[in-house]
Design an enzyme around this catalytic site. Sequence first.
Site, PDB file in Angstrom:
ATOM      1  NE  ARG A   1     -21.804  -4.308   4.765  1.00  0.00           N
ATOM      2  CZ  ARG A   1     -20.557  -4.792   4.078  1.00  0.00           C
ATOM      3  NH1 ARG A   1     -19.539  -3.719   4.435  1.00  0.00           N
ATOM      4  NH2 ARG A   1     -20.271  -6.224   3.441  1.00  0.00           N
TER       5      ARG A   1
ATOM      6  CE  LYS B   1      -3.837   1.877   2.111  1.00  0.00           C
ATOM      7  NZ  LYS B   1      -5.004   1.396   2.974  1.00  0.00           N
TER       8      LYS B   1
ATOM      9  CD  GLU C   1     -19.023  -2.964   8.756  1.00  0.00           C
ATOM     10  OE1 GLU C   1     -18.452  -2.080   8.551  1.00  0.00           O
ATOM     11  OE2 GLU C   1     -19.620  -4.521   8.433  1.00  0.00           O
TER      12      GLU C   1
END
Length: 622
Positions: free
Chosen positions: A399, A284, A371
Amino acid sequence: MTLDLSHYPTLALADTPENLRTLPQDKLCQVADELREYLLTSVSQSSGHFASGLGTVELTVALHYVYNTPFDRLVWDVGHQAYPHKILTGRRERMTSIRQKGGLHPFPWPPESEYDTFAVGHSSTSISAALGMAVAAEKEGMGRKVVAVIGDGAMTAGMAFEALNHGGDIDKDLLVVLNDNEMSISENVGALNSHLARLLTGNFFNSIRDGGKKLLSNVPPIKEFASRAEEHIKGMVVPGTIFEELGFNYIGPIDGHDVNGVVDTLRNMRKIKGPQILHVVTKKGKGYELAEKDPIKFHAVPKFNPKDESLPESSKDAKPSFSKIFGDWLCDMAAQDPKLMAVTPAMREGSGMVRFSQEFPEQYFDVAIAEQHAVTFAAGLAKDGLNAVVAIYSTFLQRAYDQLIHDVALQNLPVLFAIDRAGIVGADGPTHQGAFDLCFMRCIPNMVIMTPADEQECRNMLYTGHKHTGPAAVRYPRGAGKGVPVDPAMQTIDIGKSRQIRQGRDIAILNFGTLLPYAEQAAEILDATVIDMRFVKPLDRDALMHAASTHHTLVTLEDGAIMGGAGSAVAEVLMANRSDCRLLKLGLPDEFIMQGTQTEMYAELGLDSDGIVAQVKSFSAS
């Protein structure tokens, strides 16, 4: 603003995937280098998601080079990593408009491009969507290929494994590319991200091995089986074996920054039938040293100078964000309450919890991008006497709706939901607007729903929710507060009680949340009463009916969907009491709100002071 393509001569030849595929393979390294530089330059001028895209440059080039997109389906997960994809698919000249009103969508968006096969923005959806497309491709019988690209952070969500489990079972032609950069937004957490050596040398594996050997040592025919079982247990913690147990052929890991190596591997895998996993290791922030060193800080960036050694700092006298108000309250509360336990689904930085995670590590739980688990885990904490606080974005709470209803509210458990990014979020657009939380929470029994108008109210409401004996929610927007001084002392607010801000005549504005300054400005022009309702549930019915009996028009104002929201709650009370007071409901319309700054979108939707005045005058004249 467009960038001078003379600096990117090879990339200029690859303005579409079709043109990219006409280039000889030995030009792809140069395409990747120029693409990375173009991404750096464009995002530094526009702001946006940054580090993830830097890490997927070579992978993106290779995928579009090998696969016949858009005929072949390429499904991205989340979309943070899709900026290079946008650049290569005909949107290069518009990249400096990304995330701006009227500009490019912040994530893959099918109405914007035929190369964007699926609208994304929330994590861990790519494999499920791609699997559905693979089934459709088989029915179609035209040889269409389907590829899902999922980051390792998204693999911490259960939905990804549900899709893998199903995909391995139905055995369709599907390639899943696991982009392994050891990052999501915050650091990845969870057993899946532990090092292999730790697993193989840990107490769990060794206790199974030693205990099994001891148990079976006196049974000669089983000794050989025990030896094989040890190897199988060891194999089960190797990523490739896990995927193969789910029915996928695993290839990798390979170097995701070797564009020619990725191309060669994809060419070979394109011919293989059945469900496939390609494990690609990337970095990244690749190619920009500052982003490589601090990929969390450079996940999403403001406009910046690439030659500077850091991102621009915000003004020292800037008003604190509501996220910071929450983070400070959390630390102050935890200092008083050792039973406070704070839970986040991989949003430590965004939710203002960095300081808390450092000062109270034993009371801090990052459950990864999960979640549903976050909410039920908090319910378990609360069930046995701990004081659970779930810090979650409004759009991500969607969610975990079943868990909110079934595991928290049904049992009337004292879980506090600190709902960040409620209402208009701005540049992240429709996938991230917190439009629906008031609607979907208001119908749930036992819920207390609070909408602070400013920083002090937010702090006091968090304290009120923490002291409440059932489920409670405090929802607040992205960004800075109003500059209201915050008293370090914490006070509870009488649940269901409003406060009157201004006395006027004929018209009363009932405000829910941080649009209060706009309401006050409009009220000065309209000579209207202003009431800060504070609670969506329970409503202050006495104040509401008093206002209805002393004014001919009530105006509800909320930073949420009108349908089913706070205004609808007011309408229900008025109808139940057969009030003949007229009602105008102001809020978010029945549509998905696109990207733009909060100020721009409030103006467009008629929720700033001028818009409120105009809508009230039009309503009064009707």
